[in-house]
Design a protein around this motif. Structure first.
Motif, mmCIF file in Angstrom:
data_model
loop_
_atom_site.group_PDB
_atom_site.id
_atom_site.type_symbol
_atom_site.label_atom_id
_atom_site.label_comp_id
_atom_site.label_asym_id
_atom_site.label_seq_id
_atom_site.Cartn_x
_atom_site.Cartn_y
_atom_site.Cartn_z
ATOM 1 N N VAL A 147 25.463 -35.557 57.817
ATOM 2 C CA VAL A 147 25.349 -34.189 58.321
ATOM 3 C C VAL A 147 24.018 -33.556 57.928
ATOM 4 N N VAL A 148 23.621 -33.767 56.691
ATOM 5 C CA VAL A 148 22.475 -33.039 56.140
ATOM 6 C C VAL A 148 21.195 -33.855 56.263
ATOM 7 N N GLY A 149 21.321 -35.170 56.186
ATOM 8 C CA GLY A 149 20.139 -36.036 56.265
ATOM 9 C C GLY A 149 19.144 -35.684 55.176
ATOM 10 N N ASP A 150 17.907 -35.437 55.582
ATOM 11 C CA ASP A 150 16.844 -35.171 54.591
ATOM 12 C C ASP A 150 16.726 -33.695 54.224
ATOM 13 N N LEU A 151 17.578 -32.858 54.786
ATOM 14 C CA LEU A 151 17.421 -31.416 54.558
ATOM 15 C C LEU A 151 17.950 -31.024 53.174
ATOM 16 N N GLN A 152 17.103 -31.165 52.183
ATOM 17 C CA GLN A 152 17.463 -30.778 50.807
ATOM 18 C C GLN A 152 16.971 -29.360 50.557
ATOM 19 N N PRO A 153 17.744 -28.536 49.846
ATOM 20 C CA PRO A 153 17.189 -27.234 49.461
ATOM 21 C C PRO A 153 15.953 -27.430 48.581
ATOM 22 N N ASP A 154 14.986 -26.513 48.699
ATOM 23 C CA ASP A 154 13.831 -26.560 47.800
ATOM 24 C C ASP A 154 14.255 -26.126 46.402
ATOM 25 N N ILE A 155 15.174 -25.168 46.348
ATOM 26 C CA ILE A 155 15.688 -24.702 45.054
ATOM 27 C C ILE A 155 17.112 -24.171 45.260
ATOM 28 N N THR A 156 17.951 -24.381 44.255
ATOM 29 C CA THR A 156 19.345 -23.910 44.310
ATOM 30 C C THR A 156 19.614 -23.079 43.064
ATOM 31 N N PHE A 157 20.102 -21.869 43.263
ATOM 32 C CA PHE A 157 20.516 -21.029 42.130
ATOM 33 C C PHE A 157 22.027 -21.158 41.990
ATOM 34 N N LEU A 158 22.437 -21.635 40.833
ATOM 35 C CA LEU A 158 23.869 -21.832 40.585
ATOM 36 C C LEU A 158 24.333 -20.813 39.544
ATOM 37 N N PHE A 159 25.191 -19.896 39.973
ATOM 38 C CA PHE A 159 25.729 -18.873 39.060
ATOM 39 C C PHE A 159 27.084 -19.355 38.562
ATOM 40 N N LEU A 160 27.190 -19.462 37.258
ATOM 41 C CA LEU A 160 28.438 -19.983 36.691
ATOM 42 C C LEU A 160 29.181 -18.918 35.898
ATOM 43 N N VAL A 161 30.471 -18.811 36.186
ATOM 44 C CA VAL A 161 31.367 -18.023 35.326
ATOM 45 C C VAL A 161 32.627 -18.873 35.154
ATOM 46 N N ALA A 162 33.390 -18.617 34.094
ATOM 47 C CA ALA A 162 34.644 -19.352 33.909
ATOM 48 C C ALA A 162 35.565 -19.042 35.085
ATOM 49 N N ALA A 163 36.397 -20.021 35.442
ATOM 50 C CA ALA A 163 37.278 -19.866 36.600
ATOM 51 C C ALA A 163 38.143 -18.605 36.498
ATOM 52 N N GLU A 164 38.697 -18.342 35.312
ATOM 53 C CA GLU A 164 39.583 -17.172 35.134
ATOM 54 C C GLU A 164 38.812 -15.886 35.431
ATOM 55 N N GLU A 165 37.580 -15.827 34.922
ATOM 56 C CA GLU A 165 36.758 -14.635 35.100
ATOM 57 C C GLU A 165 36.450 -14.428 36.596
ATOM 58 N N GLY A 166 36.094 -15.509 37.279
ATOM 59 C CA GLY A 166 35.766 -15.412 38.708
ATOM 60 C C GLY A 166 36.948 -14.889 39.510
ATOM 61 N N LEU A 167 38.122 -15.447 39.239
ATOM 62 C CA LEU A 167 39.307 -15.033 40.007
ATOM 63 C C LEU A 167 39.673 -13.588 39.685
ATOM 64 N N ALA A 168 39.531 -13.199 38.416
ATOM 65 C CA ALA A 168 39.843 -11.806 38.037
ATOM 66 C C ALA A 168 38.882 -10.848 38.761
ATOM 67 N N ARG A 169 37.608 -11.228 38.848
ATOM 68 C CA ARG A 169 36.641 -10.361 39.531
ATOM 69 C C ARG A 169 36.995 -10.197 41.012
ATOM 70 N N ILE A 170 37.463 -11.289 41.623
ATOM 71 C CA ILE A 170 37.811 -11.221 43.051
ATOM 72 C C ILE A 170 38.939 -10.229 43.272
ATOM 73 N N ILE A 171 39.955 -10.317 42.441
ATOM 74 C CA ILE A 171 41.122 -9.444 42.610
ATOM 75 C C ILE A 171 40.694 -7.985 42.397
ATOM 76 N N GLU A 172 39.883 -7.775 41.355
ATOM 77 C CA GLU A 172 39.451 -6.413 41.026
ATOM 78 C C GLU A 172 38.591 -5.826 42.142
ATOM 79 N N LYS A 173 37.635 -6.642 42.637
ATOM 80 C CA LYS A 173 36.673 -6.135 43.616
ATOM 81 C C LYS A 173 37.312 -5.957 44.987
#
Ligand code: TMP
Length: 214
Positions: A125-151
């Motif tokens: 699907v992607v072939g040679d199309l690689q991102p030049d840069i990827t920003f990965l934001f990490l939070v613990a799973a519990e925190e992420g799910l709590a933020r979703i419910i709150e927001k």
């Protein structure tokens, strides 16, 4: 000239949306032409329909391989319809999720065979199309799910409804992907203050600005 391809990744609730707003504000300040898009659903009618199918709780059970193929179909359409034309016009493309999501969610989350199924699928699907840069934001799973419910305050989508251990595997999977691709993936702790994170994102983009000015 070809534009710069930036992807933004992270588990659900990691704060990608806020960070993408900061990132695009920076591009605007610098007068860089850009396009902001997302997966799934970043293309036209077809992509919207695939997003609905994938995320609506009404879809019920989608078997893991079928799910992976639907995300891949969305990506194939998105690349041809949106991403490549913009890069070829010289625009920077900021994409909220891309192929790393497939490995984190369908690979580590759903536990599909990564080398045997998902990597060959991504390659097709992607072939040679690689991102030049990827920003990965990490939070613990519990925190992420709590933020979703709150927001959101609304019902979680079909993926967000998955059990905590699924989301934990996704988070761990992202960590592994980052360790395997240190030259491309910038890992950012999503618990840090928003302004600090934005400053780091901006500083990581500076080297690409000189490419723009050539
Ligand atoms: P989002 O637009 O809120 O980030 O939601 C997209 C959801 O789809 C999120 O739970 C991650 C998931 N996803 C996959 O499972 N595989 C993929 O390849 C992509 C792009 C997203």
């Amino acid at each position: 000239m070809k534009g710069v391809f930036i992807t933004v990744e992270g588990p659900d609730g990691a704060g990608k949306t806020t960070q993408i707003q900061g990132l695009t504000a920076f591009l605007q300040e610098k007068g860089i032409p850009y396009l902001c898009t997302r997966e799934p659903g970043g293309g036209g009618y077809v992509a919207q329909k695939i997003r609905e199918l994938l995320l609506s709780p009404e879809s019920g059970r989608i078997f893991p391989r079928a799910e992976a193929l639907l995300y891949a179909a969305d990506r194939a359409q998105h690349i041809e319809e949106v991403i490549l034309p913009a890069l070829n016009r010289g625009e920077w493309v900021v994409c909220d999720r891309f192929a790393d999501s497939q490995l984190a969610y369908q690979g580590y989350g759903r536990q599909l065979d990564i080398p045997g199924f998902l990597q060959p699928l991504n390659q097709l699907v992607v072939g040679d199309l690689q991102p030049d840069i990827t920003f990965l934001f990490l939070v613990a799973a519990e925190e992420g799910l709590a933020r979703i419910i709150e927001k959101r305050g609304a019902a979680p989508d079909r993926m967000e409804q998955e059990a905590l251990d699924f989301h934990q595997r996704v988070c761990d999977g992202y960590g592994k992907l980052a360790a395997e691709n240190p030259e491309r993936i910038v890992v950012l702790d999503g618990m840090r203050p928003i302004a600090d994170l934005q400053a780091e994102v901006r500083s990581r983009l500076i080297p690409f600005l000189s490419r723009q000015n050539k």
